[in-house]
Enzyme design. Structure first.
Site, PDB file in Angstrom:
ATOM      1  N   HIS A 182      -5.926  10.355  16.544  1.00  0.00           N
ATOM      2  CA  HIS A 182      -5.761  10.216  17.990  1.00  0.00           C
ATOM      3  C   HIS A 182      -4.420   9.578  18.360  1.00  0.00           C
ATOM      4  O   HIS A 182      -4.248   9.095  19.469  1.00  0.00           O
ATOM      5  CB  HIS A 182      -6.914   9.413  18.594  1.00  0.00           C
ATOM      6  CG  HIS A 182      -8.251   9.988  18.241  1.00  0.00           C
ATOM      7  ND1 HIS A 182      -9.009   9.503  17.198  1.00  0.00           N
ATOM      8  CD2 HIS A 182      -8.935  11.036  18.755  1.00  0.00           C
ATOM      9  CE1 HIS A 182     -10.118  10.220  17.090  1.00  0.00           C
ATOM     10  NE2 HIS A 182     -10.096  11.165  18.014  1.00  0.00           N
ATOM     11  N   GLY A 183      -3.467   9.505  17.410  1.00  0.00           N
ATOM     12  CA  GLY A 183      -2.105   9.111  17.730  1.00  0.00           C
ATOM     13  C   GLY A 183      -1.816   7.627  17.814  1.00  0.00           C
ATOM     14  O   GLY A 183      -0.779   7.233  18.329  1.00  0.00           O
TER      15      GLY A 183
END
Lengths: 415, 194, 269
Positions: B159-160
Site C-alpha cells: 500500500h505504498g
C-alpha cells in the site's frame, strides 16, 4: 406434539419472529411446556445425559482437531504434543477419551431401560429404530476415533475391524482395499478415518433431532408403561425434569471427573502408548470395553464369514425388537416372566463382555471350563433371547393387572 | 404447589438462584481451558527467543532472521545514514514514539532511541549503529522491501508506506514505526532477540 | 416397588464388570506378577518427590541414556512446574553440556572441513538428543534389538511404574530349568517370556548422588522409575489438584441441585 402449542410471544420482536421463524415456539413447546409423565425415574435421565455427552465429545473433538495431525508420521507425536505442550491439552484429551466410555455407559443404561419398560412398543417403534441407528453410528465413530492416536492398539484395531469386510464372498478383498486406500492400513486410511470421525458426530446430532422428534409425537413412555390419560398424569418438562435431569447429570459428572482426573488411563490400554508398528502385532489385542460383548460373539464362531455374520447379526437384531416382542403390556413391572428373562439377558451381556476381555484360550475363574465354550453358549443365548424367548413369552405370559392411571398410584403414594 | 409462607418462598427462590448461579460458574470455568488451548503452546513459547551471530554484518548491510515466525531485520547503518537519521526532527515524523520494546512506551522516536550499540555506552564506546526491527509493515502486515523509497529505508509494496533508515514511517498509510523487539547484546558479535 | 432389586442387580453387575476390566492386566500378559510399591505419586493426593526426580534424572543421564532415547522431553521441561524442579539457570547450564547437530551455517554446510557434522550447544528449547542417529544404528549396536524410547515407558507397559521397577531390579535370578539363554539374551522373570536383550543395567554405586544418598540398585531403580513416571505423565500434579477442585465443586453443585429438585417436586411425587 402432544396437544396444541401454548406459546405466547411476549414482545413485539417475538411476535414478528413467530410469524416468520417460529423457533422460540418450537423451543418453548419441546423443552418448557412439553407434558411429561410425572412418574419418570432415575433411568429416564440418561437421555439428557447422552445429549450432554454428545455435546462434550463434539466440543472437545473440535478443539483436539485444532492440534492433531492426521498423518502416520505425525499423528502419535501430535497427540503427545497435545498432552505436553498445548494449554490444558491433557485435560481436553482425557475428557474426550474417557468421554467416549461415559457416552457408551450412558447409552447402555438407556438401552436396557428401554428394554425393561418396553419403550420400543407401539407407538414408539421409530424412536427405538432411530436409537439403534444412533448406537451403530456411535460405534463407528468410536472405532474411527480410537484409530487416530496411531498407537499399537489403534493400528491393529483398524487392521482387524477393516478385515471383517474381507469375509464377504467374492468382493471382500476389493472392499477392504477400498476402505484402506491401499494394501494395508496406512496414511490414506488414517486420513479418511479422521475425516469421517469428524463428520459422523454431526450425523449423530442430526439423528438425535429425529429421535427427539419421534419421541415428542407420542410423548414419553414411563415406568408403568400405561398411556397418559390427561393433564393430571403429566408435569411440564421445565422446571420439573430440567432440574431433575441436572441433578442426575451432576452425579454422573462426578463419576466422569473421577476417571478424567484420577484414573485417566484405566479404561485404555497401555500398548496404545507405543507408536503404531506395522511389523509387530501385540500379543493380546482387546477392543475398548464397550465392544467386548461383540468381540466375544465374533471370536466364538470358528468360521470367518459366519463370525462376521453373527457380529453384524447381533446388531441388526436390535432393529426387529419392536416386532419380536409380542407382549401387549409394555413395562416389565407387570410382566413377571419377561422380567426374569430380561435380567438373564443383562447377565448374558456381562458374560459376553467378560469372555471378550480375556485371552482367547482363557478359562472361567480358575475352573477347567473353557471361556470359549462359555462365550459360545452366551452368543447362542443372545440370539435365543430376541428370536425365540421374546416372541414366546409375549404369547404365553399372563401380565399382572395394570393401574388405572399414572396419577392415581403416584398421588396415593404421596399422601 | 401453593406455598403461602413467604419465608418458604424466599428460601426456595434463593435455592433456585444459587443453583442457577452455580451452573453459570461451572459453565464459565469449563470455557476457560477451551479458550486457553488456542494460546501459544509451551513449545511455541520456548522458541520465543533466538540468538543471532552478527559478526559478518558490515556497515550498510542487513540480514534477515526469523523470530516468532516473522522476518526481523538486523541492519548496521553507515556513518552517513546515522547522521541523516539524527537530523530528522521528531516533530516531522508521522509517529513520534520510539516503538522500542526496550524503552518506556512514551520514548520519543529519535534516532538514538531506535539505534543501539553492543557493550557499554558513553565515551569511547562503539557507535550506536545497529537497527533491529520486526520487518512487518504496521499497516496490514506485508513485508517492506529494503533499499527502496525516498528515505533510504524500506518501501512496502502492498500500500505504498515508506520507512527511513531507522525504520520510522515517513509516508503513510502505515500508522506506526517498525517495532523494535526486546533484545540484548550478549557480546559484540551476538545478539539475543526476544 | 421393583426399584430395589433392579438397583442391587446393577450394582452387582457393575462390580463384576470392573473386575473383568481390570483382569486383562494379569499374569497372562507378561512375566512374573509385579509387586505394588508405595510411590510418592500414588493416590489422589500423591505428588512427585523433587529430589527423587533429580536423582532419577542423573541415573537416566549416566546409565540409561547410553542406549535409550528420551525424545519427547525438552531440556526446558526439567524446570516445568510439577517436574524435577531444576531452576531455569540450572537447565540452561545442563542443556549446554549436550552437543546437538547444528543448523546449516551461512554457507549452507552441515559438516566441517573433515566431514564431521557441525554441532552446537543445546538450548533449553531443544529436545534430549538420541544416542543413535536412527533406529537401525540403535539396533546394530544392541544385538539387533531396538532399545525403546523411554519418554512414555511407564504408561506403555502393563503394571506401569511397578513393572519398570521390578524389571530393573529383577536380574540375577536363577534361570529355571527348561529355559535356554542364548548369547545376547538375559534372564529376567518379569519380562514377557523371561528373556530380553537388555543386560542388567544397574550396579551398586554406579552413580554418585550429589545429596549423599546411597546408590544401591534398589535406590537407583526407584529414582529412575519415578523420573520416567514424570516423563510419561508430566501434568499429573496439575491434573490431580484441578481434579480435587472440580470434584469438590461437583459435590456442592449436586447438593444444590438435589435441594432444588426436592423443593420443586415437593408434593408432586
Amino acid at each position: 406434539m402432544s396437544g396444541p402449542s401454548t406459546y405466547v410471544p411476549k414482545s413485539g420482536f417475538a411476535r414478528w419472529m413467530d410469524t416468520r421463524l417460529p423457533i422460540m415456539r418450537l423451543a418453548h413447546d419441546t423443552v418448557i411446556t412439553f407434558p411429561t409423565p410425572r412418574n419418570l425415574n432415575i433411568w429416564y435421565t440418561f437421555g439428557g445425559i447422552l445429549a450432554f455427552c454428545l455435546g462434550v465429545q463434539i466440543i472437545t473433538g473440535i478443539v483436539l482437531a485444532m492440534h492433531y495431525t492426521p498423518h502416520t508420521a505425525m499423528a502419535f507425536d501430535s497427540v503427545e504434543h497435545i498432552m505436553r505442550d498445548v494449554n490444558y491439552g491433557w485435560l481436553i484429551r482425557y475428557v474426550h477419551a474417557n468421554g467416549a466410555s461415559m457416552f457408551f455407559l450412558a447409552v447402555y443404561i438407556h438401552m436396557f431401560r428401554g428394554l425393561y419398560y418396553g419403550s420400543y412398543k407401539d407407538p414408539r417403534e421409530m424412536i427405538w429404530i432411530l436409537g439403534v441407528i444412533l448406537y451403530v453410528l456411535m460405534m463407528a465413530t468410536a472405532f474411527l476415533g480410537y484409530t487416530l492416536p496411531w498407537g499399537q492398539m489403534s493400528f491393529w484395531a483398524a487392521t482387524v475391524i477393516t478385515n471383517l469386510f474381507s469375509a464377504i464372498p467374492f468382493v471382500g478383498e476389493a472392499i477392504v482395499n477400498l476402505l484402506w486406500g491401499g494394501f494395508s492400513v496406512d496414511n490414506p486410511t488414517l486420513q479418511r478415518f479422521f475425516s469421517l470421525h469428524y463428520l459422523l458426530p454431526f450425523v449423530i446430532a442430526g439423528v438425535v433431532i429425529l429421535h427427539i422428534w419421534a419421541l415428542h409425537v407420542p410423548g414419553n413412555n414411563n415406568p408403568l408403561g400405561i398411556d397418559v390419560k390427561g393433564p393430571q398424569d403429566t408435569l411440564p418438562f421445565h422446571p420439573y425434569y430440567t432440574v431433575k435431569d441436572l441433578f442426575y447429570l451432576s452425579l454422573f459428572l462426578i463419576l466422569f471427573a473421577a476417571f478424567v482426573f484420577y484414573a485417566p488411563n484405566y479404561l485404555g490400554h497401555s500398548i496404545n502408548y507405543i507408536e503404531a508398528d506395522p511389523l509387530v502385532t501385540p500379543p493380546h489385542i482387546v477392543p475398548e470395553w464397550y465392544f467386548l460383548p461383540f468381540y466375544a460373539i465374533l471370536r466364538s464362531i470358528p468360521d470367518k464369514l459366519m463370525g462376521v455374520v453373527a457380529l453384524f447379526g447381533s446388531m441388526l437384531t436390535l432393529f426387529f425388537v419392536p416386532w419380536l416382542d409380542t407382549g401387549k403390556v409394555r413395562s416389565a413391572r407387570f410382566r413377571p416372566t419377561y422380567r426374569i428373562f430380561f435380567w438373564l439377558f443383562v447377565f448374558d451381556c456381562f458374560v459376553l463382555g467378560y469372555a471378550g476381555s480375556q485371552p482367547v484360550d482363557g478359562v472361567l475363574f480358575n475352573t477347567p471350563i473353557s471361556l470359549l465354550l462359555v462365550a459360545r453358549i452366551a452368543t447362542l443365548y443372545f440370539f435365543l433371547h430376541f428370536w425365540v424367548i421374546m416372541p414366546l413369552v409375549g404369547l404365553f405370559e399372563t401380565p399382572k393387572p395394570l393401574p388405572d392411571s399414572i396419577a392415581k398410584p403416584v398421588l396415593q403414594a404421596a399422601e | 404447589m401453593a406455598h403461602s409462607h413467604t419465608a418458604d418462598t424466599t428460601r426456595r427462590d434463593f435455592l433456585y438462584i444459587a443453583t442457577g448461579a452455580a451452573t453459570a460458574v461451572g459453565a464459565a470455568s469449563v470455557a476457560w481451558p477451551l479458550i486457553d488451548q488456542m494460546n501459544p503452546s509451551a513449545n511455541v513459547l520456548a522458541l520465543a527467543s533466538i540468538e543471532v551471530d552478527i559478526s559478518a554484518v558490515q556497515p550498510g548491510q542487513m540480514i534477515r532472521v526469523m523470530w516468532r515466525g516473522r522476518p526481523t531485520f538486523i541492519r548496521r547503518l553507515t556513518p552517513q545514514e546515522i547522521t541523516d537519521t539524527n537530523a530528522v526532527p521528531v516533530a516531522d515524523l508521522i509517529d513520534p514514539t520510539a516503538r522500542n520494546g526496550n524503552l518506556p512506551e512514551n520514548a520519543e522516536a529519535t534516532a538514538a532511541n531506535r539505534l543501539t550499540a553492543p557493550g557499554a555506552h558513553g565515551e569511547g564506546a562503539a557507535p550506536a549503529e545497529w537497527l533491529i526491527v520486526v520487518g512487518v509493515c504496521t499497516h496490514l502486515g506485508c513485508i517492506p522491501t529494503g533499499n527502496q523509497g525516498d528515505y533510504g529505508g524500506w518501501l512496502c509494496a502492498c500500500h505504498g508506506s515508506q520507512y527511513d533508515a531507522a525504520g520510522r514511517v515517513r509516508v503513510g498509510p502505515a500508522p506506526e514505526n517498525l517495532a523494535v523487539p526486546p533484545f540484548a547484546f550478549l557480546s559484540d558479535t551476538r545478539v539475543r532477540i526476544g | 416397588m421393583l426399584k430395589l432389586p433392579m438397583r442391587n442387580a446393577l450394582l452387582a453387575f457393575g462390580i463384576a464388570a470392573l473386575g473383568a476390566l481390570s483382569a486383562p492386566a494379569s499374569a497372562a500378559e507378561h512375566g512374573a506378577a509385579v509387586e505394588s510399591r508405595d510411590w510418592s505419586f500414588n493416590g489422589p493426593f500423591g505428588t512427585y518427590d523433587r529430589a527423587e526426580l533429580q536423582r532419577g534424572y542423573q541415573v537416566y543421564k549416566e546409565v540409561c541414556s547410553a542406549c535409550h532415547s528420551l525424545n519427547r522431553i525438552a531440556f526446558r521441561n526439567l524446570s516445568d512446574a510439577g517436574g524435577p524442579g531444576f531452576t531455569e539457570l540450572e537447565v540452561r547450564a545442563l542443556a549446554a553440556s549436550y552437543q546437538i547437530p547444528a543448523e546449516p551455517n551461512e554457507r549452507g554446510e552441515t559438516t566441517d572441513a573433515e566431514g564431521r557434522p557441525l554441532m552446537r550447544e543445546a538450548l533449553p528449547s531443544d529436545y534430549f538428543p538420541s544416542r543413535f542417529p536412527n533406529d537401525n544404528a540403535a539396533r546394530a549396536s544392541n544385538n539387533g534389538a531396538l532399545p525403546p524410547d523411554l519418554s512414555l515407558i511407564t504408561k506403555a507397559r502393563d503394571g506401569g511404574s511397578d513393572y519398570i521397577y521390578a524389571l530393573l531390579t529383577g536380574y540375577g535370578h536363577e534361570v529355571p530349568a527348561g529355559v535356554t539363554v542364548n548369547p545376547g539374551q538375559y534372564y529376567n522373570p518379569y519380562f514377557l517370556g523371561g528373556l530380553l536383550a537388555m543386560p542388567q543395567p544397574l550396579f551398586a554405586n554406579q552413580v554418585t548422588y550429589a545429596d549423599g544418598t546411597e546408590a544401591s540398585i534398589e535406590q537407583m531403580a526407584h529414582d529412575v522409575t519415578a523420573f520416567l513416571t514424570w516423563t510419561a505423565e508430566p501434568k499429573m500434579e496439575e491434573r490431580k489438584s484441578l481434579g480435587f477442585a472440580v470434584i469438590l465443586f461437583l459435590i456442592a453443585f449436586s447438593g444444590l441441585c438435589f435441594l432444588s429438585y426436592r423443593k420443586l417436586w415437593h408434593g408432586e411425587h
